[in-house]
Scaffold this motif. Structure first.
Motif, PDB file in Angstrom:
ATOM      1  N   ARG A  80      16.158 -64.295  -8.143  1.00 21.57           N
ATOM      2  CA  ARG A  80      16.742 -62.950  -8.226  1.00 21.57           C
ATOM      3  C   ARG A  80      15.827 -61.985  -8.989  1.00 21.57           C
TER       4      ARG A  80
ATOM      5  N   ARG B  77      11.101 -59.569  -7.909  1.00 23.83           N
ATOM      6  CA  ARG B  77      10.392 -58.283  -7.846  1.00 23.83           C
ATOM      7  C   ARG B  77       9.670 -57.952  -9.149  1.00 23.83           C
TER       8      ARG B  77
ATOM      9  N   GLY C 114      15.163 -61.240   2.644  1.00 23.25           N
ATOM     10  CA  GLY C 114      16.077 -60.385   1.894  1.00 23.25           C
ATOM     11  C   GLY C 114      15.747 -60.216   0.426  1.00 23.25           C
ATOM     12  N   VAL C 115      14.728 -60.899  -0.067  1.00 27.72           N
ATOM     13  CA  VAL C 115      14.346 -60.749  -1.479  1.00 27.72           C
ATOM     14  C   VAL C 115      13.701 -59.375  -1.678  1.00 27.72           C
ATOM     15  N   ASP C 116      14.095 -58.694  -2.737  1.00 27.48           N
ATOM     16  CA  ASP C 116      13.568 -57.365  -3.049  1.00 27.48           C
ATOM     17  C   ASP C 116      12.089 -57.469  -3.409  1.00 27.48           C
ATOM     18  N   THR C 117      11.235 -56.758  -2.676  1.00 27.70           N
ATOM     19  CA  THR C 117       9.793 -56.792  -2.942  1.00 27.70           C
ATOM     20  C   THR C 117       9.266 -55.419  -3.341  1.00 27.70           C
ATOM     21  N   ASN C 118      10.131 -54.575  -3.886  1.00 30.62           N
ATOM     22  CA  ASN C 118       9.699 -53.279  -4.409  1.00 30.62           C
ATOM     23  C   ASN C 118       9.145 -53.457  -5.820  1.00 30.62           C
ATOM     24  N   GLU C 119       7.917 -53.015  -6.015  1.00 31.85           N
ATOM     25  CA  GLU C 119       7.299 -53.141  -7.337  1.00 31.85           C
ATOM     26  C   GLU C 119       8.016 -52.245  -8.334  1.00 31.85           C
TER      27      GLU C 119
END
Length: 362
Positions: A61, A64, A156-161
């Motif tokens: 979780r 990111r 679906g994992v958030d990859t926004n830096e």
């Protein structure tokens, strides 16, 4: 999973004189834990390996927030250990893309545009791992298996830096939820360039009431307001825990000295002649304090746990109560280390050896 998410990370260590640190730390939070369960979390995409203040397992979780360091390394703003070799890294990526997950040993003695050598290939793999091109899909015999990030990362994992402020806020709240009290230097421990933004965000959080200032041990600490509610809960004073040297509670030695008045270091890095307590001394938590340390070794083929040295803190008075608590915990600790018997070699004070042997049946 809940223990890993609460702590934020579990440090990985190679020393195996007893169960490795990452398993030991989780087992102390959940006595039903089995070492295979951490591999299962990684295989299911619920946990991943990366860097915290050291090599660690982290909850997926929080993925990111690993991007902050990965992309800084990729941009050349941060360095890790090894000099980059773009040509070799390109060759390594090509092989993994074509052949699937590989280990460092898979590159030894082969030729692809030149001779493969273990050390250069390992450095390339680790650089690609640190900058986020590769992830570990698991371990075999404690060796990393590397694969392309897009093949390991769950959908679906958030990859926004995160921004620097978001990253600092994450580090602050993660640390304080796990540890109760904290200082900027502790939160930024061994993370280059992180302390200034952490300090700035903490000042803002104090100003708007998100953090409290608390003074203890002669120093100022920060805390989340909700943490103070824990003071209303009773402490199980009879419970004793034999901790890993890499447990989140004890890894920062200055903090340990300030809050617990416990002067501790791992002596495996010292020459044998300079060791005071032993090779791999484990702090012992009891009655809300760190009261002793023990140097242990599991001889698994013989199902024998060696207590090489048990040293009590000089101020410890309730030795009989401590001994009973230690005896109870050693039963579980032996089982966790695949041992059925225990042998006591030395205690400080020396007269405590006979009492300990009587309790543990040595």
């Amino acid at each position: 999973m809940s223990a890993l998410e609460h702590l934020g990370y579990i440090q990985i260590d190679t020393i195996s004189v007893i169960q490795r640190a990452h398993h030991h730390t989780l087992w102390n939070r959940n006595p039903r834990y089995h070492p295979s369960q951490l591999d299962q979390l990684v295989a299911e995409g619920k946990a991943f390996e990366y860097w915290s203040h050291a090599a660690a397992y982290l909850p997926m979780r929080d993925y990111r927030f690993s991007l902050f360091r990965k992309r800084a390394i990729n941009r050349g703003e941060q360095e890790h250990w090894y000099v980059r070799d773009p040509r070799l890294e390109k060759q390594v990526l090509k092989r993994i893309r074509n052949e699937g997950p590989l280990m460092a040993r898979d590159f030894v003695g082969e030729r692809t545009g030149g001779e493969w050598k273990a050390k250069p290939a390992k450095r390339a793999l680790e650089n690609l791992f640190m900058c986020g091109e590769l992830m570990s899909s698991g371990r075999r015999n404690f060796q990393k298996v590397y694969d392309l990030t897009e093949r390991v990362l769950p959908a679906g994992v958030d990859t926004n830096e995160p921004t620097p402020e978001e990253n600092a806020r994450y580090l602050i709240t993660r640390y304080l939820r796990a540890n109760g009290l904290g200082q900027p230097a502790e939160i930024a421990y061994l993370q280059p360039g992180i302390k200034p933004p952490v300090s700035a965000v903490m000042r803002d959080m104090v100003g708007n009431g998100e953090l409290l200032m608390i003074r203890t041990g002669g120093e100022e600490f920060h805390a989340l307001p909700d943490s103070l509610n824990l003071l209303n809960r009773s402490l199980s004073r009879s419970k004793l825990k034999i901790l890993s040297p890499f447990d989140n509670l004890v890894i920062q030695r200055k903090r340990l000295q300030t809050l617990f008045d416990f002067d501790y270091q791992i002596e495996c890095y010292l020459p044998a002649a300079k060791r005071r307590y032993g090779y791999f001394t484990l702090p012992i938590l009891w009655n809300g304090r760190l009261v002793a340390r023990t140097d242990c070794k599991a001889e698994r083929k013989e199902s024998l746990l060696h207590i090489q040295h048990l040293a009590l803190e000089p101020w410890l008075k309730r030795k009989d109560d401590f001994l009973r608590a230690l005896g109870r915990e050693l039963v579980s600790f032996m089982r966790f280390n695949d041992c059925e018997r225990v042998r006591v070699h030395r205690t400080s004070p020396a007269g405590f050896k006979r009492e300990l042997e009587a309790v543990v049946g040595a």
